[in-house]
Design a protein around this motif. Structure first.
Motif, short mmCIF file in Angstrom:
data_model
loop_
_atom_site.label_atom_id
_atom_site.label_comp_id
_atom_site.label_asym_id
_atom_site.label_seq_id
_atom_site.Cartn_x
_atom_site.Cartn_y
_atom_site.Cartn_z
N GLY A 67 0.81 -1.20 0.00
CA GLY A 67 0.00 0.00 0.00
C GLY A 67 0.85 1.26 0.00
N VAL A 68 1.95 1.25 0.74
CA VAL A 68 2.84 2.42 0.76
C VAL A 68 3.51 2.61 -0.59
CG1 VAL A 68 4.92 3.36 1.82
CG2 VAL A 68 3.25 2.17 3.23
N GLU A 89 2.33 1.69 -3.46
CA GLU A 89 1.31 2.19 -4.38
C GLU A 89 1.07 3.68 -4.19
OE1 GLU A 89 -2.34 0.10 -4.47
OE2 GLU A 89 -1.46 -1.79 -5.12
N ALA A 90 1.06 4.13 -2.95
CA ALA A 90 0.88 5.56 -2.69
C ALA A 90 2.00 6.38 -3.31
CB ALA A 90 0.80 5.80 -1.18
N CYS A 91 3.22 5.84 -3.25
CA CYS A 91 4.35 6.53 -3.88
C CYS A 91 4.21 6.53 -5.40
CB CYS A 91 5.66 5.88 -3.48
SG CYS A 91 6.04 6.00 -1.71
N ASP A 149 -8.41 1.78 -11.91
CA ASP A 149 -7.20 1.21 -11.32
C ASP A 149 -5.99 1.89 -11.96
OD1 ASP A 149 -5.24 -0.26 -10.12
OD2 ASP A 149 -6.10 -2.22 -10.58
N VAL A 169 -2.91 2.12 -10.82
CA VAL A 169 -1.68 1.33 -10.74
C VAL A 169 -1.62 0.33 -11.89
CG1 VAL A 169 -0.38 -0.31 -9.33
CG2 VAL A 169 -1.57 1.59 -8.24
N GLN A 212 -7.15 -8.61 0.26
CA GLN A 212 -6.06 -7.65 0.40
C GLN A 212 -5.00 -7.88 -0.68
OE1 GLN A 212 -6.30 -5.28 2.47
NE2 GLN A 212 -4.29 -4.33 2.66
N LYS A 216 -6.28 -6.61 -3.94
CA LYS A 216 -6.28 -5.15 -3.98
C LYS A 216 -4.93 -4.61 -4.42
CE LYS A 216 -7.03 -1.16 -0.96
NZ LYS A 216 -7.34 -0.70 0.43
N HIS A 217 -3.86 -5.24 -3.96
CA HIS A 217 -2.50 -4.79 -4.28
C HIS A 217 -1.80 -5.79 -5.20
CE1 HIS A 217 -3.02 -1.75 -1.19
NE2 HIS A 217 -3.26 -2.69 -0.30
N ARG A 246 2.23 -6.49 -5.48
CA ARG A 246 2.49 -7.77 -4.83
C ARG A 246 3.14 -8.76 -5.78
NH1 ARG A 246 0.02 -12.75 -4.04
NH2 ARG A 246 0.08 -13.59 -1.92
#
Length: 263
Positions: free
Chosen positions: A1-2, A4-6, A22, A24, A81, A84-85, A89
């Motif tokens: 998640g971090v 992806e935020a970056c 989406d 990403v 989860q 989602k990533h 991942r």
């Protein structure tokens, strides 16, 4: 998640896609057109997404049983989860996330605004270098839900106690006797200080011994050596060696390295 935020920080609209929710996925797909490593990740993610969709459409889960010899049966069931990533991942498990991020940093002008994190000449390369370590790991056994509810081992408890109770201590045990001798040298009790220092090192060796494993430790356990004496608090520990179990109890005064007037 971090991560992806970056990756999503000030991403250009063209790179994110005008109609795609989406972002990403849009970024990885766009990078995959010019970078073969990212393209391989895109193919694997698409295969995983197809498997997830096929599992949703199976009422009784009979179809995977027919394919026991195929790769689909070996693929673990993805949690919400993980889905989602799934892009970050998958790149992480394939050990190429750091390479993909480095490629994005090297070509940041195509995908990001000038004020973006990955477009920064310092922060961008730092993020890529930080991902080298996680990408070097083998993610064959992930933590299960019950892992978070298990008690830590006695070794970990002792180490925590040492970390929190090490205020004003020297890092090297060999320096502690010198401090004690210097402190009490005027009283002429050098031999007593040496004995206290050796006792303290002996106690610490109980928890840092390569031949035995500390299974359990409990502080302030009262022991009465004789009927006419008061109970003495001390440290009780259970150790396991190759062929035996050993139960040890050490008075708190010996644990602290100060014997006082007691025998």
């Amino acid at each position: 998640g971090v991560v992806e935020a970056c990756l999503l920080h000030m991403l250009k609209r063209r790179a994110a896609g005008f109609l795609r929710t989406d972002k990403v996925a849009a970024l990885f797909t766009k990078v995959g057109k010019t970078y073969a490593v990212a393209g391989d990740v895109c193919k694997k993610v698409q295969e995983l997404q197809q498997q997830v969709e096929s599992r949703k459409n199976q009422p009784n889960g009979q179809e995977p049983l027919k394919r026991q010899g195929s790769t689909t049966s070996k693929t673990p069931v993805l949690t919400p989860q993980a889905i989602k990533h799934i892009w970050v991942r998958t790149a992480l498990i394939e050990k190429v996330l750091d390479k993909i991020v480095q490629y994005i940093v090297d070509n940041c002008s195509k995908y990001y605004e000038k004020e973006a994190l990955l477009a920064d000449p310092v922060c961008g390369p730092i993020l890529a270098s930080l991902l080298v370590g996680p990408c070097a790991l083998e993610y064959t056994k992930l933590k299960t839900a019950d892992h978070y509810w298990t008690d830590p081992s006695a070794d970990e408890l002792v180490q925590r106690h040492r970390i929190h109770g090490a205020h004003g201590r020297q890092d090297s045990p060999s320096k502690r006797p010198a401090l004690g001798i210097r402190k009490r040298h005027s009283s002429g009790s050098t031999s007593e200080d040496r004995f206290a220092a050796s006792a303290r090192e002996y106690v610490e060796s109980l928890h840092q011994n390569s031949r035995t494993h500390l299974l359990y430790g409990k502080n302030n356990v009262l022991v009465q050596p004789k009927d006419d004496l008061e109970a003495i608090p001390g440290y009780l520990s259970l150790h396991q060696s190759a062929d035996s179990l050993t139960l040890k109890w050490t008075p708190n005064q010996l644990m602290n390295g100060t014997l006082g007037d007691s025998e």
